[in-house]
Scaffold this active site. Structure first.
Site: not given
Ligand code: XUL
Ligand code: CO
Length: 439
Positions: A100, A103, A231, A295
């Protein structure tokens, strides 16, 4: 270069008999399964946010895992975190990572600080990528953490939040393009509602589609050739999230004509929160031609929230990998470890062990999935189960050449006969038998 994980060596494959907790027992990247190496099948990606940022904080307590990387100054800490991340990726043999925007950077209270920090840090990451050959799986923008998104981001009732999300997504897309990512993810943690009493759902969904279209238009205009992913997740943090599950996201993609640019990024724990299995979600995506990326994590199903645990259940991973093999692989994505340590797992070995056992679980799952396919009993059982549609009136149903009247005539002349068994217990036993052969 400074070592952040001096007690973690380069992790090697030692085989199933090894008792070394810092070695792969099953993930042997060059070993071939159904004609491709494990590394080609599995395309593991390191999730920056969980592996390098998550400090064990939960609803009831502060962090337990040190993520300061020995630095007090904010920019130096972000750089040290990048150094540590690449050290761990190299030691574990990762070929991809995912991030992200927030991050990568030091804390960035304003959007312009975030833009500047992201541009700086992606240059820094690029040096590591060039040095190590590690590639970007996908990038994304965190448009759920800041208070400016408390009512939503691309589904906010407020233009200021919508525009802020657009700003972050534009910059995260630029970063993804700069680092040559193979995809870009939209996970809508705040895209949904708390109560219908204050929500115009139709407007919010139309606005979300307009947002995605602008992102595609911008990305393509800047040369982005990768796949955009949605997602799905049904809830948490928002009470009801619009991208509830694979089916809901697919109907959204189809309704708004996004299928040329979008596929799904599916997550194990999100599937369980939606009341599905991971393999169900992957099946739904694959039969619609929309399987993008995965994921990888696992739910603790006795609790109702997203625990994001490292994968450990070989049977469930095998059923998921069976779907991936039937899909012909993950052409458009990676297997990203969106998995985090439990709060008490707080020393530097735990991160490595989590990844090693997660990768081993996927290697075992892949091998078992290949065995299920090679064994053939399950596939041929399914084939046989639908055989009444192969000829006669059944074949006419499939060809679309019969009518309700013709089916009625046929049914009226039927003698009641018992239908065959579904043999679920037998089919389940096959999986255990294949899994435990030789024990
Ligand atoms: C949250 C989640 C996210 C996405 C990326 O549950 O899975 O980390 O993967 O935003
Ligand atoms: Co995820």
């Amino acid at each position: 270069m400074k070592q952040f994980y001096p007690n973690i060596p380069k992790i090697e494959y030692e085989g199933a008999k090894s008792k070394n907790m810092l070695a792969f027992k099953h993930y042997n990247k060059d070993e071939k399964v159904m004609g491709k190496t494990m590394a080609e099948h599995l395309k593991f990606a390191f999730a920056y946010w969980h592996a390098s940022n998550y400090d064990g904080t939960d609803m009831f307590g502060t962090g337990t895992i040190d993520r300061t990387y020995g630095e007090n100054e904010a920019r130096s800490r972000a750089k040290a975190k990048a150094d540590a991340s690449f050290e761990l990726m190299e030691k574990l043999g990762f070929e991809y990572f995912c991030f992200h925007d927030v991050d990568l950077c030091e804390p960035s209270p304003t959007l312009s600080e975030l833009k500047e920090n992201l541009a700086y840090m992606t240059n820094y990451l690029k040096e590591h990528m060039d040095r190590t050959g590690i590639k970007l799986g996908w990038g994304t923008a965190n448009v759920f953490g800041a208070p400016r998104y408390k009512h939503g981001a691309a589904t906010s009732p407020y233009l200021n939040s919508y525009a802020s999300a657009a700003c972050q997504v534009k910059n995260a897309l630029d970063a993804t393009i700069k680092l040559d990512g193979i995809g870009y993810t939209f996970w809508g943690g705040r895209e949904g509602y708390e109560t219908l009493l204050n929500t115009d759902m139709a407007f919010e969904l139309d606005n979300l589609a307009r947002f995605y279209k602008m992102a595609v238009e911008y990305g393509r205009s800047k040369g982005f050739k990768g796949t955009f992913y949605i997602e799905p997740k049904p809830k948490e943090p928002t009470m009801h999230q619009y991208d509830f599950d694979a089916s809901t996201a697919i109907s959204f993609i189809q309704k708004y004509g996004l299928q040329n640019d979008f596929k799904l990024n599916l997550e194990g724990n999100h599937a369980s929160l939606a009341g599905h299995t991971f393999e169900h979600e992957i099946r739904v995506a694959r039969i619609n031609g929309l399987l993008g990326s995965l994921d990888a994590n696992h739910a603790e199903t006795t609790v109702g929230w997203d625990t994001d645990e490292f994968p450990k259940d070989v049977r469930s991973v095998a059923l998921s990998m069976y779907e991936v093999l039937k899909n012909g692989g993950l052409e458009y994505g990676v297997i990203n470890f969106d998995s985090k340590l439990r709060r008490p797992s707080s020393d530097e070995l735990d991160n490595a062990i989590g990844f090693i056992s997660g990768m081993d679980t996927f290697a075992l799952g892949l091998k078992l999935a290949a065995k299920i396919i090679e064994d053939g009993r399950i596939d041929s059982f399914i084939e046989e189960r639908y055989s009444s549609y192969k000829e006669g009136l059944g074949a006419k149903v499939v060809a679309g050449t019969t009518t309700l009247e013709e089916l009625e005539q046929y049914a009226l002349n039927l003698e009641e006969q018992p239908l065959p068994s579904g043999r679920q217990e037998y089919l389940n036993a096959i999986i255990n038998d294949l899994m435990c052969e030789g024990l």
